[in-house]
Scaffold this motif. Structure first.
Motif, PDB file in Angstrom:
ATOM      1  N   GLN A   3       0.671  -1.123   0.003  1.00 25.15           N
ATOM      2  CA  GLN A   3       0.133   0.173  -0.058  1.00 25.15           C
ATOM      3  C   GLN A   3       0.711   1.207  -0.076  1.00 25.15           C
ATOM      4  OE1 GLN A   3      -3.303  -0.108  -0.173  1.00 25.15           O
ATOM      5  NE2 GLN A   3      -3.331  -2.229  -0.500  1.00 25.15           N
ATOM      6  N   ASP A   4       0.442   2.481  -0.726  1.00 19.31           N
ATOM      7  CA  ASP A   4       1.024   3.482  -0.525  1.00 19.31           C
ATOM      8  C   ASP A   4       2.412   3.631  -1.442  1.00 19.31           C
ATOM      9  OD1 ASP A   4      -1.191   4.481   0.754  1.00 19.31           O
ATOM     10  OD2 ASP A   4      -0.242   4.092   2.788  1.00 19.31           O
ATOM     11  N   THR A   5       2.532   2.826  -2.193  1.00 19.70           N
ATOM     12  CA  THR A   5       3.819   3.109  -3.128  1.00 19.70           C
ATOM     13  C   THR A   5       3.709   3.907  -4.121  1.00 19.70           C
ATOM     14  OG1 THR A   5       3.161   1.032  -4.398  1.00 19.70           O
ATOM     15  CG2 THR A   5       4.659   0.584  -2.342  1.00 19.70           C
ATOM     16  N   HIS A   6       2.559   4.262  -4.865  1.00 16.15           N
ATOM     17  CA  HIS A   6       2.394   5.063  -5.655  1.00 16.15           C
ATOM     18  C   HIS A   6       2.226   6.348  -5.457  1.00 16.15           C
ATOM     19  CE1 HIS A   6       2.688   1.672  -8.664  1.00 16.15           C
ATOM     20  NE2 HIS A   6       1.812   0.949  -7.732  1.00 16.15           N
ATOM     21  N   PRO A   7       2.803   7.588  -6.051  1.00  8.86           N
ATOM     22  CA  PRO A   7       2.301   8.831  -5.557  1.00  8.86           C
ATOM     23  C   PRO A   7       0.895   9.246  -6.164  1.00  8.86           C
ATOM     24  CG  PRO A   7       3.713   8.867  -7.744  1.00  8.86           C
ATOM     25  CD  PRO A   7       3.499   7.475  -7.050  1.00  8.86           C
ATOM     26  N   ASP A   8       0.344  10.462  -5.667  1.00  6.14           N
ATOM     27  CA  ASP A   8      -0.918  10.685  -5.775  1.00  6.14           C
ATOM     28  C   ASP A   8      -0.842  11.216  -7.103  1.00  6.14           C
ATOM     29  OD1 ASP A   8      -3.600  11.777  -5.486  1.00  6.14           O
ATOM     30  OD2 ASP A   8      -2.785  13.612  -4.745  1.00  6.14           O
ATOM     31  N   TYR A   9      -1.831  10.737  -7.971  1.00  2.00           N
ATOM     32  CA  TYR A   9      -2.130  11.180  -9.288  1.00  2.00           C
ATOM     33  C   TYR A   9      -3.441  11.833  -9.507  1.00  2.00           C
ATOM     34  CZ  TYR A   9      -1.287  10.207 -14.345  1.00  2.00           C
ATOM     35  OH  TYR A   9      -1.010  10.080 -15.630  1.00  2.00           O
ATOM     36  N   HIS A  10      -3.369  12.957  -9.868  1.00  2.00           N
ATOM     37  CA  HIS A  10      -4.598  13.890  -9.897  1.00  2.00           C
ATOM     38  C   HIS A  10      -4.396  15.006 -11.111  1.00  2.00           C
ATOM     39  CE1 HIS A  10      -1.193  15.762  -7.417  1.00  2.00           C
ATOM     40  NE2 HIS A  10      -1.415  16.790  -8.200  1.00  2.00           N
ATOM     41  N   PHE A  11      -5.417  15.801 -11.064  1.00  2.00           N
ATOM     42  CA  PHE A  11      -5.694  16.724 -12.202  1.00  2.00           C
ATOM     43  C   PHE A  11      -4.909  18.031 -12.045  1.00  2.00           C
ATOM     44  CE2 PHE A  11      -8.988  13.807 -13.787  1.00  2.00           C
ATOM     45  CZ  PHE A  11      -8.594  13.918 -14.967  1.00  2.00           C
ATOM     46  N   ILE A  12      -4.009  18.594 -12.735  1.00  2.00           N
ATOM     47  CA  ILE A  12      -3.680  19.940 -12.754  1.00  2.00           C
ATOM     48  C   ILE A  12      -3.911  20.665 -13.911  1.00  2.00           C
ATOM     49  CG2 ILE A  12      -1.662  19.341 -11.240  1.00  2.00           C
ATOM     50  CD1 ILE A  12       0.032  19.582 -13.764  1.00  2.00           C
ATOM     51  N   ASN A  13      -3.796  22.027 -13.879  1.00  3.35           N
ATOM     52  CA  ASN A  13      -3.966  22.842 -15.108  1.00  3.35           C
ATOM     53  C   ASN A  13      -2.504  23.551 -15.396  1.00  3.35           C
ATOM     54  OD1 ASN A  13      -6.894  23.139 -14.733  1.00  3.35           O
ATOM     55  ND2 ASN A  13      -6.315  24.338 -12.978  1.00  3.35           N
ATOM     56  N   VAL A  14      -2.538  23.372 -16.905  1.00  4.23           N
ATOM     57  CA  VAL A  14      -1.220  23.762 -17.591  1.00  4.23           C
ATOM     58  C   VAL A  14      -1.376  24.922 -18.223  1.00  4.23           C
ATOM     59  CG1 VAL A  14       0.421  22.773 -19.079  1.00  4.23           C
ATOM     60  CG2 VAL A  14      -0.650  21.380 -17.527  1.00  4.23           C
ATOM     61  N   VAL A  15      -0.720  26.037 -18.058  1.00  3.71           N
ATOM     62  CA  VAL A  15      -0.948  27.249 -18.809  1.00  3.71           C
ATOM     63  C   VAL A  15       0.342  27.537 -19.746  1.00  3.71           C
ATOM     64  CG1 VAL A  15      -1.188  29.895 -18.551  1.00  3.71           C
ATOM     65  CG2 VAL A  15      -2.032  28.223 -16.821  1.00  3.71           C
ATOM     66  N   MET A  16      -0.181  27.445 -20.978  1.00  5.22           N
ATOM     67  CA  MET A  16       0.858  27.554 -22.232  1.00  5.22           C
ATOM     68  C   MET A  16       1.485  28.993 -21.983  1.00  5.22           C
ATOM     69  SD  MET A  16       0.846  24.416 -23.681  1.00  5.22           S
ATOM     70  CE  MET A  16       0.836  24.443 -25.487  1.00  5.22           C
ATOM     71  N   VAL A  17       2.391  29.196 -22.947  1.00  3.46           N
ATOM     72  CA  VAL A  17       3.096  30.713 -23.113  1.00  3.46           C
ATOM     73  C   VAL A  17       2.035  31.531 -23.587  1.00  3.46           C
ATOM     74  CG1 VAL A  17       4.753  31.893 -24.141  1.00  3.46           C
ATOM     75  CG2 VAL A  17       5.267  29.769 -23.529  1.00  3.46           C
ATOM     76  N   ASP A  18       1.160  31.154 -24.440  1.00  2.00           N
ATOM     77  CA  ASP A  18       0.197  32.137 -25.065  1.00  2.00           C
ATOM     78  C   ASP A  18      -0.998  32.550 -24.230  1.00  2.00           C
ATOM     79  OD1 ASP A  18      -1.126  29.780 -25.509  1.00  2.00           O
ATOM     80  OD2 ASP A  18      -1.274  30.044 -27.627  1.00  2.00           O
ATOM     81  N   GLY A  19      -1.058  31.707 -23.151  1.00  3.28           N
ATOM     82  CA  GLY A  19      -2.163  31.986 -22.403  1.00  3.28           C
ATOM     83  C   GLY A  19      -3.280  30.873 -22.321  1.00  3.28           C
ATOM     84  N   THR A  20      -3.204  29.962 -23.173  1.00  2.00           N
ATOM     85  CA  THR A  20      -4.309  28.872 -23.212  1.00  2.00           C
ATOM     86  C   THR A  20      -4.023  27.923 -22.160  1.00  2.00           C
ATOM     87  OG1 THR A  20      -2.892  27.687 -25.025  1.00  2.00           O
ATOM     88  CG2 THR A  20      -4.491  29.131 -25.914  1.00  2.00           C
TER      89      THR A  20
END
Length: 74
Positions: A3-20
């Motif tokens: 148990q607890d061998t894998h890191p927490d895998y979750h959603f994040i927001n990625v902001v590109m250089v142009d703002g998208t």
């Protein structure tokens, strides 16, 4: 299985250089964290192809072809 061998895998927001932005899954930070990119595939020459050209004025490529040109399949 351990148990607890894998890191927490979750959603994040990625902001590109142009703002998208887009959402992706990652182990970085916490749920909903924001990753701001300094370079991205839309702006960096490694992904866009750049504008580099090969100039050989009797240099390495010509010497290589002169030395090993007979080995190429015609």
């Amino acid at each position: 299985m351990k148990q607890d061998t894998h890191p927490d895998y979750h959603f994040i927001n990625v902001v590109m250089v142009d703002g998208t932005t887009y959402k992706t899954r990652s182990t970085m930070g916490k749920e909903g964290a924001t990753l701001n990119l300094d370079i991205d595939p839309n702006t960096h020459p490694a992904w866009t192809g750049g504008n580099q050209t090969l100039l050989d004025r009797g240099g390495r490529v010509s010497r290589f072809n002169a030395k090993f040109g007979g080995f190429t399949k015609k």
